[in-house]
Design an enzyme around this catalytic site. Structure first.
Site, short mmCIF file in Angstrom:
data_model
loop_
_atom_site.label_atom_id
_atom_site.label_comp_id
_atom_site.label_asym_id
_atom_site.label_seq_id
_atom_site.Cartn_x
_atom_site.Cartn_y
_atom_site.Cartn_z
N TYR A 58 0.83 -1.21 0.00
CA TYR A 58 0.00 0.00 0.00
C TYR A 58 0.87 1.25 0.00
CZ TYR A 58 -3.81 3.17 0.84
OH TYR A 58 -4.72 4.18 0.69
N PHE A 103 -7.83 22.05 -24.14
CA PHE A 103 -8.09 20.62 -24.25
C PHE A 103 -9.30 20.33 -23.36
CE2 PHE A 103 -7.80 16.15 -23.19
CZ PHE A 103 -7.85 15.63 -24.47
N THR A 104 -10.09 19.34 -23.77
CA THR A 104 -11.40 19.09 -23.13
C THR A 104 -11.29 18.94 -21.61
OG1 THR A 104 -11.09 16.77 -23.69
CG2 THR A 104 -12.44 18.08 -25.19
N ASP A 128 1.54 20.71 -20.37
CA ASP A 128 0.78 19.48 -20.56
C ASP A 128 1.71 18.58 -21.37
OD1 ASP A 128 -0.76 17.37 -21.42
OD2 ASP A 128 -2.56 18.57 -21.76
N LYS A 171 -0.58 8.16 -23.34
CA LYS A 171 -0.17 8.60 -24.68
C LYS A 171 1.31 8.25 -24.87
CE LYS A 171 -4.29 10.66 -24.29
NZ LYS A 171 -4.49 11.87 -23.52
N ARG A 216 -13.76 15.97 -33.39
CA ARG A 216 -13.09 17.03 -32.65
C ARG A 216 -13.54 18.35 -33.27
NH1 ARG A 216 -12.66 15.51 -27.94
NH2 ARG A 216 -10.85 14.40 -27.18
N PHE A 224 -19.26 15.16 -25.45
CA PHE A 224 -18.91 14.32 -26.60
C PHE A 224 -18.81 12.84 -26.23
CE2 PHE A 224 -14.47 13.79 -25.35
CZ PHE A 224 -14.28 14.89 -24.52
#
Ligand code: PLP
Length: 462
Positions: A74, A126-127, A217, A260, A384, A451
């Site tokens: 943990y 960005f969303t 980001d 990504k 998009r 979306f």
């Protein structure tokens, strides 16, 4: 010396996953059932899945071996320290807070840095990034170059921040109302477009002189580093790994989706330079994600991400990764299909507004095109455009961004060149039949990030 003619994947295939083509009648039933939203299709009903490059990566044999080294304690798992080492070595941030994925990091960061009424500039929205900024009480401002909103502009660094726009905002609202600028590398919604290192440096200089933090980001920063190596004057002799480090040096912190660049199926992190900010983030991570040494991840996931970070900066990997995206893009350009130029790092973006010229924006041409592509070929893409942009939280009106795109996103190390050929043929076919594509209207519209779960019907049916 032998000269290589073209790139090829720096790996061979050890395990395969069968995929299946469906019939036109099956696909018609499936897309109707999915409310014409490709997010609501079952993956088993998809032939080639280009919905996203997020978490769809094929892991290497080393990463799978790393999964067996999962230390599921943990607290203080050894995999946490392996991840911390990898982030320090390749991204350079001394403090690491693991999160279940990128938006977990965005959530923590927005809560720590934003006071309601603040303003957060960014190089295009960005969303999930913007929604966390807005939920924390900030207003987002787009300060990207104008060229980024023009799908035909060949500007090599469409991700760059326009310093005049940034300065105008800071003068208008005052630097003390701007806690940070969020700089994405590469810019997903502009078409995977890179930021220049020199631009990042100018942004950092401008912001730091005014006590505004720079948050990177870093989701696709490795891909961005490759573009810098290829396109930015004076950078060609630097390695992708060295450029990544130089980019991160401009930032006070970074949010990361390991799903990504880092070649894993789940995972993310928040990286910081400031000890007191890291302390604040650790206080929050236990509330929203999990203990500060696992942040919602299993030990094995952190190990796979640590290994994936090392693999992601290998020159042969990144050259073939982007080489495949550009192979598909060039074939589509050769077929006469309007796509966003120059080609980006993770996806080829179809210019739906230029393809379905007769559909008004209120009938969501990109959503309609993505549905038509699935119907025609079983290839799954993503909208998009206006559906992703959502509504303005203050006025409640639809936001209509300049770009109305369908994204063909290439998962890393998953598909072959033959798959890319089939995708080209499928898109070319829909392009030829574009006069038949019907517009869409909402039958169900969620309040945030609509979306993902919205449902539609063709205009003319009810
Ligand atoms: C995917 C993504 C995120 C969010 O990451 P998740 O892992 O999906 O939560 C943030 N920024 C960009 C540019 C992304 O592409």
């Amino acid at each position: 010396m032998t000269h290589r003619r073209s790139w090829a994947e720096p790996w061979k295939i050890k395990v395969v996953e069968p995929i299946r083509m469906t019939t036109a009648a099956e696909r018609e039933a499936h897309i109707r059932e999915a409310g014409y939203n490709t997010f609501l299709l079952r993956s088993a009903d998809v032939y080639i899945d280009l919905l996203t490059d997020s978490g769809t990566n094929a892991m290497s044999d080393r990463q799978w071996a790393g999964m067996m080294l999962g230390d599921e304690a943990y607290a203080g798992s050894r995999n946490y320290y392996a991840l911390e080492d990898a982030v320090r070595e390749f991204y350079g941030f001394p403090y690491l807070i693991p999160t279940h994925q990128g938006r977990g990091a965005e959530h923590l960061l927005s809560k720590i840095l934003i006071t309601p009424g603040d303003h957060v500039p960014g190089n295009m929205y960005f969303t999930t990034t913007r929604v966390h900024q807005e939920l924390a009480g900030a207003t987002f401002h787009d300060v990207i170059l104008d060229e980024a909103h023009d799908p035909a502009s060949e500007h090599p660094f469409k991700g760059d921040v326009d310093l005049d726009k940034l300065d105008a905002l800071v003068r208008e609202v005052g630097a003390e109302q701007v806690p940070y600028i969020s700089v994405a590398a590469t810019v997903n919604l502009a078409g995977g477009q890179p930021v220049q290192l020199s631009n990042l440096r100018r942004v950092a200089e401008y912001c730091h002189a005014r006590k505004i933090r720079v948050i990177l980001d870093a989701t696709r920063a490795v891909e961005n580093a490759w573009f810098i190596q290829q396109r930015e004057p004076g950078m060609h002799q630097h390695s992708v790994a060295a450029i990544l480090k130089l980019m991160c040096e401009c930032a006070d912190g970074a949010t990361m989706s390991g799903k990504k660049d880092s070649l894993v199926n789940i995972g993310g992190w928040l990286g910081l330079r400031d000890a007191s900010l890291a302390e604040a983030a650790r206080e929050l991570v236990v509330v929203f994600e999990g203990l500060h040494t696992y942040g919602g991840l299993a030990g094995r996931d952190m190990e796979a991400m640590a290994i994936g970070i090392r693999e992601s900066v290998e020159e042969s990997h990144i050259a073939s990764r982007i080489g495949q995206v550009h192979y598909l893009g060039q074939r589509l350009i050769d077929a006469g299909v309007p796509v966003v130029r120059p080609l980006g790092g993770h996806a080829v973006f179809l210019d739906a507004a230029a393809i379905l010229t007769r559909l008004p924006r209120e009938q969501f041409p990109a959503q309609a095109l993505a549905a038509a592509l699935y119907l025609e070929s079983g290839v799954r893409a993503m909208e998009r455009g206006a559906v992703s942009a959502g509504r303005d939280p203050k006025t409640g009106e639809n936001r209509y961004p300049a770009l109305e795109l369908v994204r063909l996103t290439i998962p890393r190390r998953v598909y072959t060149q033959a798959h890319m050929d089939v995708v080209t043929e499928s898109v070319a076919e829909v392009f030829a039949l574009r006069a038949r594509v019907q517009g869409l209207r909402f039958t169900y519209e969620p309040n945030v990030l609509r979306f993902f779960q919205a449902r539609f019907e063709p205009v003319g049916e009810s």
